[in-house]
Design an enzyme around this catalytic site. Sequence first.
Site, PDB file in Angstrom:
ATOM      1  N   ARG A 108       8.216 -12.014 -12.667  1.00 55.89           N
ATOM      2  CA  ARG A 108       7.056 -11.259 -12.423  1.00 55.89           C
ATOM      3  C   ARG A 108       7.100 -10.039 -12.860  1.00 55.89           C
ATOM      4  NH1 ARG A 108       2.773 -12.092  -7.524  1.00 55.89           N
ATOM      5  NH2 ARG A 108       2.519 -14.146  -8.749  1.00 55.89           N
ATOM      6  N   HIS A 135      -1.281 -14.661 -16.591  1.00 60.10           N
ATOM      7  CA  HIS A 135      -0.561 -15.693 -15.459  1.00 60.10           C
ATOM      8  C   HIS A 135      -0.868 -16.912 -15.853  1.00 60.10           C
ATOM      9  CE1 HIS A 135       0.731 -16.199 -11.605  1.00 60.10           C
ATOM     10  NE2 HIS A 135      -0.220 -15.949 -10.852  1.00 60.10           N
ATOM     11  N   GLN A 138      -0.391 -19.997 -13.118  1.00 57.65           N
ATOM     12  CA  GLN A 138      -1.489 -20.208 -12.249  1.00 57.65           C
ATOM     13  C   GLN A 138      -2.439 -21.028 -12.863  1.00 57.65           C
ATOM     14  OE1 GLN A 138      -1.849 -19.083  -8.819  1.00 57.65           O
ATOM     15  NE2 GLN A 138      -3.596 -20.276  -9.172  1.00 57.65           N
ATOM     16  N   ASP A 227     -11.619 -13.711  -8.925  1.00 58.13           N
ATOM     17  CA  ASP A 227     -10.114 -13.012  -8.479  1.00 58.13           C
ATOM     18  C   ASP A 227     -10.395 -11.820  -7.924  1.00 58.13           C
ATOM     19  OD1 ASP A 227      -7.507 -12.472  -8.458  1.00 58.13           O
ATOM     20  OD2 ASP A 227      -7.186 -12.311 -10.765  1.00 58.13           O
ATOM     21  N   CYS A 267      -7.137 -18.029  -7.287  1.00 64.06           N
ATOM     22  CA  CYS A 267      -5.676 -17.825  -7.202  1.00 64.06           C
ATOM     23  C   CYS A 267      -5.232 -17.507  -5.997  1.00 64.06           C
ATOM     24  CB  CYS A 267      -5.084 -17.519  -8.515  1.00 64.06           C
ATOM     25  SG  CYS A 267      -5.476 -15.699  -8.492  1.00 64.06           S
ATOM     26  N   ARG A 295       0.724 -25.696  -7.621  1.00 62.84           N
ATOM     27  CA  ARG A 295       1.728 -24.484  -8.169  1.00 62.84           C
ATOM     28  C   ARG A 295       2.992 -25.374  -8.561  1.00 62.84           C
ATOM     29  NH1 ARG A 295       0.477 -19.197  -8.196  1.00 62.84           N
ATOM     30  NH2 ARG A 295       2.579 -19.160  -9.580  1.00 62.84           N
TER      31      ARG A 295
HETATM   32  N1   CP Z   1      -1.470 -16.730  -6.958  1.00 62.79           N
HETATM   33  C1   CP Z   1      -0.317 -16.031  -6.993  1.00 62.79           C
HETATM   34  O1   CP Z   1       0.395 -15.812  -7.942  1.00 62.79           O
HETATM   35  O2   CP Z   1      -0.094 -15.754  -5.698  1.00 62.79           O
HETATM   36  P1   CP Z   1       1.413 -14.828  -5.234  1.00 62.79           P
HETATM   37  O3   CP Z   1       1.003 -13.427  -5.830  1.00 62.79           O
HETATM   38  O4   CP Z   1       1.318 -14.948  -3.802  1.00 62.79           O
HETATM   39  O5   CP Z   1       2.518 -15.049  -5.989  1.00 62.79           O
HETATM   40  N1  NVA Z   2      -5.239 -10.519 -10.657  1.00 63.11           N
HETATM   41  C1  NVA Z   2      -4.418 -10.612  -9.637  1.00 63.11           C
HETATM   42  C2  NVA Z   2      -3.694 -12.228  -9.702  1.00 63.11           C
HETATM   43  C3  NVA Z   2      -2.716 -12.295  -8.317  1.00 63.11           C
HETATM   44  C4  NVA Z   2      -2.092 -13.628  -8.441  1.00 63.11           C
HETATM   45  C5  NVA Z   2      -3.164  -9.643  -9.635  1.00 63.11           C
HETATM   46  O1  NVA Z   2      -2.782  -9.339 -10.832  1.00 63.11           O
HETATM   47  O2  NVA Z   2      -3.001  -8.778  -8.631  1.00 63.11           O
END
Ligand code: CP
Ligand code: NVA
Length: 308
Positions: A108, A135, A138, A227, A267, A295
């Site tokens: 990540r 992402h 997801q 989101d 998400c 997930r």
């Molecule tokens: N939806 C998602 O990726 O959540 P986290 O940021 O908690 O991993």
């Molecule tokens: N768009 C959001 C998704 C989180 C899972 C972010 O990047 O913070």
Amino acid sequence: MRNFLNIADHSSSLLRNIIDEAKDRKNKRQGQNKSSIDKDKPLDGKSMIMIFEKPSTRTRISFDLAIKQLGGSSMILNPDGIHYGKGEESIKDTARVLSEYSDILMIRTSSHKNLEEFSKYSKIPVINGLSDQSHPCQVMSDILTFEENNGNIEGKTISWIGDGNNNMSNSFIEAAVKFKFNLKIGCPKKYSPNNKILRWASKNNTKIFVTKDPREAIKDADCIMTDKWVSMNDKVNKKAKKKSLKDYQVNKKLFKLAKAECIFMHCLPVGRGEEVTDDIIDGKKSVILQQAANRVHAQKSIIYWCLS
Ligand code: CP
Ligand code: NVA
């Protein structure tokens, strides 16, 4: 190397196989404990290293459970606790060294470039666990969740409301092309999808419908998604961005315009009272917890493909 960095990188048939395999494997382990191993133990003895440059709840735990259920193990690394491209060791060297210790990497990152750099030098598959640009894991699990509720996603209408230019909306545009669903994005002009990704969709024979009017975007929807208005990477004036998105809140009034069977997805984490109201997020049409649970299943299938 079988990397999973973006949905756009893969063929429709491969992505369909990943979803179908996830459904199959999920069904086969009904009734088993959350951490117990699938009967066929396909990844017995394999290990996954995960690196998180940014916070995570769902991705961290669901990947850990995913590799465990496949018979493998995981190690979670914090970039502050390792040598990680900060002068003392380049990402190139870190990637090469980690490849000696593990079978697959999940990253990540705040910068998609880091992911590309890792995958360039890694000798083991790399999975994108969220970047500033996309992402994909997801979105793959969201397709699984959609299909469990409303059947095959091909030809269905998904409405994306709010920030039309973030990692999630990018991956949904890619998914609309690959899974052939109608994607309607309702967002202010300032937060419209970037032209590059729209051009890519159009070149791949997919018209993404983008409108400033959230009501128009929601009409005929089989699923409404939104989101956070301000993503983890957003280097914006938060107050100003939230102000310009205030008419894009998913609430009862807006939801009424969708089809009767329309479901709500997010998400998570959620900005309650901002992009969505409590009655929607906690209401009967919301499938947010099923999304979080799925997930694990979609990612098992992704990991398994990467290591096959
Ligand atoms: N939806 C998602 O990726 O959540 P986290 O940021 O908690 O991993
Ligand atoms: N768009 C959001 C998704 C989180 C899972 C972010 O990047 O913070």
